[in-house]
Write a protein that holds these residues in place. Structure first.
Motif, PDB file in Angstrom:
ATOM      1  N   ARG A  21       0.804  -1.227   0.000  1.00 24.11           N
ATOM      2  CA  ARG A  21       0.000   0.000   0.000  1.00 24.11           C
ATOM      3  C   ARG A  21       0.835   1.274   0.000  1.00 24.11           C
ATOM      4  O   ARG A  21       0.353   2.340  -0.345  1.00 24.11           O
ATOM      5  CB  ARG A  21      -0.966   0.018   1.178  1.00 24.11           C
ATOM      6  CG  ARG A  21      -0.297   0.144   2.538  1.00 24.11           C
ATOM      7  CD  ARG A  21      -1.304   0.346   3.677  1.00 24.11           C
ATOM      8  NE  ARG A  21      -1.734   1.718   3.732  1.00 24.11           N
ATOM      9  CZ  ARG A  21      -2.959   2.173   3.413  1.00 24.11           C
ATOM     10  NH1 ARG A  21      -3.890   1.359   3.065  1.00 24.11           N
ATOM     11  NH2 ARG A  21      -3.260   3.439   3.461  1.00 24.11           N
ATOM     12  N   GLU A  22       2.109   1.179   0.385  1.00 21.36           N
ATOM     13  CA  GLU A  22       2.964   2.367   0.468  1.00 21.36           C
ATOM     14  C   GLU A  22       3.672   2.707  -0.839  1.00 21.36           C
ATOM     15  O   GLU A  22       4.280   3.768  -0.940  1.00 21.36           O
ATOM     16  CB  GLU A  22       3.995   2.194   1.595  1.00 21.36           C
ATOM     17  CG  GLU A  22       3.376   2.085   2.982  1.00 21.36           C
ATOM     18  CD  GLU A  22       2.503   3.285   3.349  1.00 21.36           C
ATOM     19  OE1 GLU A  22       2.853   4.435   2.991  1.00 21.36           O
ATOM     20  OE2 GLU A  22       1.451   3.070   3.975  1.00 21.36           O
ATOM     21  N   LEU A  23       3.592   1.839  -1.844  1.00 21.70           N
ATOM     22  CA  LEU A  23       4.222   2.158  -3.128  1.00 21.70           C
ATOM     23  C   LEU A  23       3.557   3.379  -3.743  1.00 21.70           C
ATOM     24  O   LEU A  23       2.356   3.589  -3.586  1.00 21.70           O
ATOM     25  CB  LEU A  23       4.096   0.986  -4.099  1.00 21.70           C
ATOM     26  CG  LEU A  23       5.129  -0.115  -3.989  1.00 21.70           C
ATOM     27  CD1 LEU A  23       4.838  -1.216  -4.993  1.00 21.70           C
ATOM     28  CD2 LEU A  23       6.531   0.429  -4.213  1.00 21.70           C
ATOM     29  N   SER A  24       4.332   4.162  -4.465  1.00 21.53           N
ATOM     30  CA  SER A  24       3.776   5.368  -5.074  1.00 21.53           C
ATOM     31  C   SER A  24       2.903   5.016  -6.276  1.00 21.53           C
ATOM     32  O   SER A  24       3.077   3.962  -6.915  1.00 21.53           O
ATOM     33  CB  SER A  24       4.897   6.305  -5.528  1.00 21.53           C
ATOM     34  OG  SER A  24       5.516   5.799  -6.697  1.00 21.53           O
ATOM     35  N   VAL A  25       2.000   5.898  -6.582  1.00 26.00           N
ATOM     36  CA  VAL A  25       1.131   5.734  -7.747  1.00 26.00           C
ATOM     37  C   VAL A  25       1.973   5.625  -9.009  1.00 26.00           C
ATOM     38  O   VAL A  25       1.698   4.809  -9.890  1.00 26.00           O
ATOM     39  CB  VAL A  25       0.117   6.895  -7.832  1.00 26.00           C
ATOM     40  CG1 VAL A  25      -0.622   6.883  -9.159  1.00 26.00           C
ATOM     41  CG2 VAL A  25      -0.868   6.835  -6.660  1.00 26.00           C
ATOM     42  N   ARG A  26       3.043   6.404  -9.113  1.00 28.26           N
ATOM     43  CA  ARG A  26       3.903   6.338 -10.304  1.00 28.26           C
ATOM     44  C   ARG A  26       4.533   4.951 -10.441  1.00 28.26           C
ATOM     45  O   ARG A  26       4.537   4.360 -11.528  1.00 28.26           O
ATOM     46  CB  ARG A  26       4.984   7.401 -10.283  1.00 28.26           C
ATOM     47  CG  ARG A  26       5.822   7.326 -11.576  1.00 28.26           C
ATOM     48  CD  ARG A  26       6.713   8.508 -11.832  1.00 28.26           C
ATOM     49  NE  ARG A  26       6.169   9.807 -11.639  1.00 28.26           N
ATOM     50  CZ  ARG A  26       5.453  10.493 -12.533  1.00 28.26           C
ATOM     51  NH1 ARG A  26       5.161   9.950 -13.697  1.00 28.26           N
ATOM     52  NH2 ARG A  26       5.040  11.714 -12.263  1.00 28.26           N
ATOM     53  N   ASP A  27       5.056   4.404  -9.337  1.00 24.69           N
ATOM     54  CA  ASP A  27       5.686   3.077  -9.399  1.00 24.69           C
ATOM     55  C   ASP A  27       4.696   1.998  -9.823  1.00 24.69           C
ATOM     56  O   ASP A  27       5.010   1.122 -10.633  1.00 24.69           O
ATOM     57  CB  ASP A  27       6.310   2.715  -8.056  1.00 24.69           C
ATOM     58  CG  ASP A  27       7.558   3.522  -7.754  1.00 24.69           C
ATOM     59  OD1 ASP A  27       8.160   4.085  -8.697  1.00 24.69           O
ATOM     60  OD2 ASP A  27       7.942   3.592  -6.567  1.00 24.69           O
ATOM     61  N   VAL A  28       3.491   2.066  -9.293  1.00 20.89           N
ATOM     62  CA  VAL A  28       2.493   1.062  -9.654  1.00 20.89           C
ATOM     63  C   VAL A  28       2.012   1.275 -11.087  1.00 20.89           C
ATOM     64  O   VAL A  28       1.756   0.313 -11.806  1.00 20.89           O
ATOM     65  CB  VAL A  28       1.337   1.042  -8.637  1.00 20.89           C
ATOM     66  CG1 VAL A  28       0.233   0.099  -9.088  1.00 20.89           C
ATOM     67  CG2 VAL A  28       1.866   0.616  -7.268  1.00 20.89           C
ATOM     68  N   SER A  29       1.942   2.512 -11.539  1.00 19.83           N
ATOM     69  CA  SER A  29       1.577   2.780 -12.932  1.00 19.83           C
ATOM     70  C   SER A  29       2.590   2.139 -13.877  1.00 19.83           C
ATOM     71  O   SER A  29       2.215   1.559 -14.901  1.00 19.83           O
ATOM     72  CB  SER A  29       1.519   4.288 -13.193  1.00 19.83           C
ATOM     73  OG  SER A  29       0.504   4.882 -12.439  1.00 19.83           O
ATOM     74  N   LYS A  30       3.864   2.246 -13.526  1.00 15.71           N
ATOM     75  CA  LYS A  30       4.916   1.618 -14.335  1.00 15.71           C
ATOM     76  C   LYS A  30       4.743   0.106 -14.353  1.00 15.71           C
ATOM     77  O   LYS A  30       4.913  -0.535 -15.398  1.00 15.71           O
ATOM     78  CB  LYS A  30       6.297   1.983 -13.794  1.00 15.71           C
ATOM     79  CG  LYS A  30       6.686   3.419 -14.027  1.00 15.71           C
ATOM     80  CD  LYS A  30       8.036   3.724 -13.398  1.00 15.71           C
ATOM     81  CE  LYS A  30       8.417   5.179 -13.538  1.00 15.71           C
ATOM     82  NZ  LYS A  30       9.703   5.483 -12.863  1.00 15.71           N
ATOM     83  N   LEU A  31       4.391  -0.481 -13.207  1.00 17.79           N
ATOM     84  CA  LEU A  31       4.166  -1.920 -13.119  1.00 17.79           C
ATOM     85  C   LEU A  31       2.988  -2.335 -14.006  1.00 17.79           C
ATOM     86  O   LEU A  31       3.084  -3.313 -14.759  1.00 17.79           O
ATOM     87  CB  LEU A  31       3.905  -2.339 -11.668  1.00 17.79           C
ATOM     88  CG  LEU A  31       3.511  -3.804 -11.471  1.00 17.79           C
ATOM     89  CD1 LEU A  31       4.683  -4.719 -11.785  1.00 17.79           C
ATOM     90  CD2 LEU A  31       3.007  -4.035 -10.058  1.00 17.79           C
ATOM     91  N   LEU A  32       1.898  -1.611 -13.930  1.00 19.08           N
ATOM     92  CA  LEU A  32       0.732  -1.923 -14.758  1.00 19.08           C
ATOM     93  C   LEU A  32       1.100  -1.894 -16.238  1.00 19.08           C
ATOM     94  O   LEU A  32       0.708  -2.779 -17.000  1.00 19.08           O
ATOM     95  CB  LEU A  32      -0.409  -0.939 -14.480  1.00 19.08           C
ATOM     96  CG  LEU A  32      -1.089  -1.027 -13.120  1.00 19.08           C
ATOM     97  CD1 LEU A  32      -2.082   0.123 -12.944  1.00 19.08           C
ATOM     98  CD2 LEU A  32      -1.781  -2.354 -12.923  1.00 19.08           C
ATOM     99  N   ALA A  33       1.866  -0.881 -16.623  1.00 19.14           N
ATOM    100  CA  ALA A  33       2.268  -0.754 -18.031  1.00 19.14           C
ATOM    101  C   ALA A  33       3.208  -1.881 -18.449  1.00 19.14           C
ATOM    102  O   ALA A  33       3.022  -2.493 -19.505  1.00 19.14           O
ATOM    103  CB  ALA A  33       2.926   0.602 -18.270  1.00 19.14           C
ATOM    104  N   SER A  34       4.194  -2.182 -17.625  1.00 20.29           N
ATOM    105  CA  SER A  34       5.177  -3.207 -17.999  1.00 20.29           C
ATOM    106  C   SER A  34       4.591  -4.615 -18.002  1.00 20.29           C
ATOM    107  O   SER A  34       5.004  -5.459 -18.792  1.00 20.29           O
ATOM    108  CB  SER A  34       6.404  -3.152 -17.076  1.00 20.29           C
ATOM    109  OG  SER A  34       6.071  -3.596 -15.774  1.00 20.29           O
TER     110      SER A  34
END
Length: 138
Positions: A21-34
Motif C-alpha cells: 500500500r505504500e508504493l507510489s502511484v507512479r511506481d504502480v503505474s509503471k508496473l501496470l504498463a510493464s
C-alpha cells in the motif's frame, strides 16, 4: 461450447499482481504498463484492496501527486472475492449485482488470481449472445 458451470479457477488470470500500500502511484503505474495488466491487489495490514487504471486516472484528475501519493490512498476496499471453485455464472451474477469488472479469486490463504470481464468474454465467446443477455437482465 464453453459452459457457465466452468469453475472460475479455470478462467482467472494468474498469478495476481500484488503491491504494498505504500508504493507510489507512479511506481504502480509503471508496473501496470510493464506487465500489461489493468489492476493490482494492494496488500495492507487490514487485508486487501484493489487498484485499477481507472482509479489512477481519477486520482490524477483530482490532482494527486503520483510521486508522493501511496496507492493505498486510491485503492478500493473491501475487495469483492469469489472462491476458485465457484461456477462462472455465479461470478457473472456477482459482477453484475456489484457493478464491478473484477473479482479477486480466494485461495486457502491468499488471493490466487483475478477474474475480469475480459476473461469471462474470452471464455464464453461462443456463447456471447447468452452472456450479453445475462448482463442486460442484471
Amino acid at each position: 461450447m464453453k459452459s457457465l458451470d466452468t469453475p472460475v479457477g479455470q478462467v482467472m488470470t494468474k498469478p495476481v499482481k500484488t503491491v504494498d500500500r505504500e508504493l507510489s502511484v507512479r511506481d504502480v503505474s509503471k508496473l501496470l504498463a510493464s506487465e500489461a495488466v489493468g489492476s493490482v491487489v494492494v496488500e495492507t495490514e487490514y487485508g486487501e484492496g484493489i487498484l485499477t487504471k481507472t482509479d489512477i486516472i481519477a486520482g490524477l484528475r483530482d490532482g494527486i501527486d503520483p510521486d508522493t501519493t501511496p496507492v493505498g490512498d486510491l485503492m478500493t476496499t473491501p475487495v469483492k472475492t469469489i472462491e476458485a471453485g465457484a461456477p462462472l455464472e455465479e461470478a457473472i451474477d456477482t459482477m453484475v449485482e456489484q457493478s464491478i469488472k473484477r473479482l479477486v479469486i480466494d485461495g486457502q490463504t491468499d488471493c490466487v488470481g483475478i477474474l475480469t470481464t475480459t476473461d469471462v468474454m474470452q471464455e464464453l465467446s461462443p456463447d456471447l449472445d447468452r452472456v450479453v443477455e445475462m448482463f442486460a437482465e442484471g
